[in-house]
Scaffold this motif. Structure first.
Motif, PDB file in Angstrom:
ATOM      1  N   LEU A 175     137.753  58.092 -37.140  1.00 45.19           N
ATOM      2  CA  LEU A 175     138.691  58.657 -38.033  1.00 45.19           C
ATOM      3  C   LEU A 175     139.866  59.335 -37.731  1.00 45.19           C
ATOM      4  N   TYR A 176     139.737  59.799 -36.139  1.00 39.89           N
ATOM      5  CA  TYR A 176     140.844  60.514 -35.650  1.00 39.89           C
ATOM      6  C   TYR A 176     141.505  60.126 -34.248  1.00 39.89           C
ATOM      7  N   GLY A 177     140.807  59.235 -34.006  1.00 38.80           N
ATOM      8  CA  GLY A 177     141.358  58.314 -32.534  1.00 38.80           C
ATOM      9  C   GLY A 177     141.040  59.102 -31.304  1.00 38.80           C
ATOM     10  N   ASP A 178     140.162  60.109 -31.218  1.00 37.44           N
ATOM     11  CA  ASP A 178     139.841  60.562 -29.913  1.00 37.44           C
ATOM     12  C   ASP A 178     138.496  61.108 -30.068  1.00 37.44           C
ATOM     13  N   THR A 179     137.965  61.942 -29.010  1.00 33.30           N
ATOM     14  CA  THR A 179     136.630  62.549 -28.816  1.00 33.30           C
ATOM     15  C   THR A 179     136.982  64.193 -29.117  1.00 33.30           C
ATOM     16  N   ARG A 180     137.869  64.637 -29.663  1.00 35.80           N
ATOM     17  CA  ARG A 180     137.993  65.953 -29.318  1.00 35.80           C
ATOM     18  C   ARG A 180     137.312  66.668 -30.858  1.00 35.80           C
ATOM     19  N   THR A 181     136.671  67.984 -30.739  1.00 36.07           N
ATOM     20  CA  THR A 181     135.957  68.412 -31.738  1.00 36.07           C
ATOM     21  C   THR A 181     137.118  68.929 -32.554  1.00 36.07           C
ATOM     22  N   ARG A 182     136.624  68.622 -34.203  1.00 34.07           N
ATOM     23  CA  ARG A 182     137.764  68.957 -35.030  1.00 34.07           C
ATOM     24  C   ARG A 182     136.918  69.715 -36.245  1.00 34.07           C
ATOM     25  N   PHE A 183     137.846  70.595 -36.914  1.00 30.38           N
ATOM     26  CA  PHE A 183     137.420  71.188 -38.162  1.00 30.38           C
ATOM     27  C   PHE A 183     137.581  70.454 -39.294  1.00 30.38           C
ATOM     28  N   PHE A 184     136.703  70.051 -40.145  1.00 34.52           N
ATOM     29  CA  PHE A 184     136.701  69.173 -41.339  1.00 34.52           C
ATOM     30  C   PHE A 184     136.132  69.638 -42.539  1.00 34.52           C
ATOM     31  N   THR A 185     136.548  69.001 -43.527  1.00 30.77           N
ATOM     32  CA  THR A 185     135.778  69.235 -44.771  1.00 30.77           C
ATOM     33  C   THR A 185     135.632  67.724 -45.366  1.00 30.77           C
ATOM     34  N   TYR A 186     134.579  67.891 -46.372  1.00 30.70           N
ATOM     35  CA  TYR A 186     134.134  66.410 -46.908  1.00 30.70           C
ATOM     36  C   TYR A 186     133.808  66.838 -48.390  1.00 30.70           C
ATOM     37  N   TRP A 187     133.775  65.764 -49.328  1.00 30.21           N
ATOM     38  CA  TRP A 187     133.588  65.882 -50.762  1.00 30.21           C
ATOM     39  C   TRP A 187     133.023  64.605 -51.263  1.00 30.21           C
ATOM     40  N   THR A 188     132.208  64.452 -52.222  1.00 29.29           N
ATOM     41  CA  THR A 188     131.952  63.376 -53.076  1.00 29.29           C
ATOM     42  C   THR A 188     131.384  63.930 -54.371  1.00 29.29           C
ATOM     43  N   ARG A 189     131.348  63.026 -55.531  1.00 26.31           N
ATOM     44  CA  ARG A 189     130.558  63.202 -56.726  1.00 26.31           C
ATOM     45  C   ARG A 189     129.706  62.167 -57.128  1.00 26.31           C
ATOM     46  N   ASP A 190     129.511  61.266 -56.016  1.00 19.72           N
ATOM     47  CA  ASP A 190     128.763  59.852 -56.449  1.00 19.72           C
ATOM     48  C   ASP A 190     128.017  59.396 -55.392  1.00 19.72           C
ATOM     49  N   GLY A 191     127.688  60.182 -54.357  1.00 21.68           N
ATOM     50  CA  GLY A 191     126.973  59.713 -52.947  1.00 21.68           C
ATOM     51  C   GLY A 191     127.988  58.982 -52.204  1.00 21.68           C
ATOM     52  N   GLN A 193     129.882  56.530 -53.042  1.00 19.78           N
ATOM     53  CA  GLN A 193     129.964  55.179 -53.302  1.00 19.78           C
ATOM     54  C   GLN A 193     131.740  54.926 -53.578  1.00 19.78           C
ATOM     55  N   LYS A 194     132.368  55.850 -54.553  1.00 17.60           N
ATOM     56  CA  LYS A 194     133.742  55.499 -54.844  1.00 17.60           C
ATOM     57  C   LYS A 194     134.553  56.788 -54.554  1.00 17.60           C
ATOM     58  N   THR A 195     133.972  57.933 -54.631  1.00 16.41           N
ATOM     59  CA  THR A 195     134.757  59.298 -54.755  1.00 16.41           C
ATOM     60  C   THR A 195     134.719  59.860 -53.292  1.00 16.41           C
ATOM     61  N   GLY A 196     135.560  60.770 -53.062  1.00 14.89           N
ATOM     62  CA  GLY A 196     135.678  61.783 -51.932  1.00 14.89           C
ATOM     63  C   GLY A 196     136.108  61.119 -50.786  1.00 14.89           C
ATOM     64  N   CYS A 197     136.243  62.246 -49.603  1.00 16.44           N
ATOM     65  CA  CYS A 197     136.655  61.729 -48.237  1.00 16.44           C
ATOM     66  C   CYS A 197     136.712  63.022 -47.419  1.00 16.44           C
ATOM     67  N   PHE A 198     136.959  62.899 -46.216  1.00 13.94           N
ATOM     68  CA  PHE A 198     137.150  63.716 -45.250  1.00 13.94           C
ATOM     69  C   PHE A 198     138.617  64.398 -45.265  1.00 13.94           C
ATOM     70  N   ASP A 199     138.682  65.726 -45.323  1.00 10.34           N
ATOM     71  CA  ASP A 199     139.955  66.526 -45.052  1.00 10.34           C
ATOM     72  C   ASP A 199     140.864  66.154 -46.452  1.00 10.34           C
TER      73      ASP A 199
END
Length: 368
Positions: A175-191, A193-199
């Protein structure tokens, strides 16, 4: 099918930081407002039901902040560039977790083919919030398409229609292109399947804080036996709007997941809270096992200086009531592969609270 990514345009200011570009975007032009459910959304500037939490934890600096700050009325957004997109064969899955298996019947085996967890789990009819202080490490990640997290989950529903809001730190090469430790969020409403994403990869999360960037790297990282850094996260349902707010440390309100993203049931409260770590890899439950580590990469030794942990664990069952320690009747630890990654809940005599240790190295003589 053509996938259109809604990227931020015409930033008022931008910073270049160790390979990232951070754009200062007008708060009303952030990616969240491309979501159909948020076309006429009015930003909630602050949580209306913020409950006081004592905390001595200072804000961990993100690398980009050394370059300056965003102007008033803007929020910092990590720019998605062409090279980020090229790491994904399927742009429809860009910034998303793998979908939850349709045949999964166990809430703890949501991603049975590729994901392992070591978590503390609490289940009650309705939760209104979760708190945890998480130690920050930089575990080695073996392959470009694997990741490792330490985080909080607030969830509702069955695996197939799971609604989830999540936050913590992550190491994610793809996702980010490197191995640094980053702060993230994530959400989904259907496991997933189709909704949600990081950041801010997709529309959804509404950011209100001008100083914290989702997806940006931390400047300070714990080193076992030498240094220890951590931060506190709180995910809390607003009593008036039913938006799910994300707060860091005592009072750094980062933003919220609007109630309109989810079902009415999730607006009434969560049914599952989790604290701990997650590893994603195609080489789990296989030989050779992935060497991607979880937490500090070390097995549990009940030492806050060597093993990753979550402490200051709180739950909120009544949005108008006090925060409390989890009721032992409703919590339990879970680890998918104990010989690879472990989980242990301790109640040390010198502390007035529980502390949850988790993590491990992945492949080792007991986990070939």
């Amino acid at each position: 099918m053509t996938v259109k990514l809604r990227l931020c345009k015409n930033p008022l200011k931008a910073f270049s930081s160790d390979g990232d570009i951070i754009d200062c975007v007008d708060i009303y032009h952030q990616p969240a407002f491309y979501h159909p459910a948020l076309q006429n959304h009015t930003i909630q500037v602050t949580i209306s039901s913020l409950l006081s939490e004592s905390s001595s934890v200072k804000m961990l600096q993100q690398t980009w902040q050394k370059s300056g700050s965003c102007p008033k009325g803007t929020v910092p957004i990590r720019r998605v560039r062409r090279r980020d997109l090229l790491r994904f064969n399927n742009l429809e899955r860009f910034g998303k977790k793998s979908p939850i298996a349709a045949n999964s019947s166990n809430n703890r085996q949501l991603y049975p083919d590729r994901t392992l967890s070591a978590v503390l789990v609490s289940t009650v009819v309705h939760y209104a919030g979760s708190v945890g202080t998480i130690a920050v490490y930089n575990p080695p990640v073996e392959r470009w398409d694997e990741y490792s997290t330490a985080q909080l989950w607030v969830q509702n529903g069955s695996p197939q229609d799971l609604e989830s809001v999540e936050s913590g730190w992550i190491v994610n090469k793809k996702l980010y292109g490197d191995t640094r430790t980053r702060f993230f969020t994530y959400w989904t409403r259907d496991g997933s399947q189709k909704t949600g994403c990081f950041d801010h990869v997709c529309a959804g999360f509404v950011q209100t804080n001008p100083d914290v960037t989702l997806g940006a790297a931390f400047n300070d990282i714990s080193i076992p036996g030498r240094s220890l850094y951590f931060f506190t996260l709180r995910i809390e349902k607003d009593t008036r709007t039913e938006n799910w707010w994300l707060t860091m440390n005592r009072d750094i309100q980062i933003g919220y997941w609007p109630a309109t993203l989810f079902s009415r049931a999730f607006g009434q409260g969560a049914t599952i809270l989790q604290w701990g770590g997650e590893v994603y890899s195609a080489n789990i439950r296989k030989t050779p096992h992935t060497t991607t580590a979880m937490g500090s990469g070390r097995y549990i030794d009940n030492d806050r200086g060597h093993t990753c942990f979550v402490e200051n664990i709180r739950v909120l069952q009544n949005p108008l009531g006090p925060w409390s320690y989890p009721n032992p009747s409703y919590i339990g630890t879970y680890a998918d592969e104990k010989q690879c990654y472990a989980a242990y809940l301790d109640y040390p005599a010198f502390m007035k609270q529980q502390i949850f240790f988790f993590g491990g190295p992945g492949r080792n003589p007991q986990c070939p």
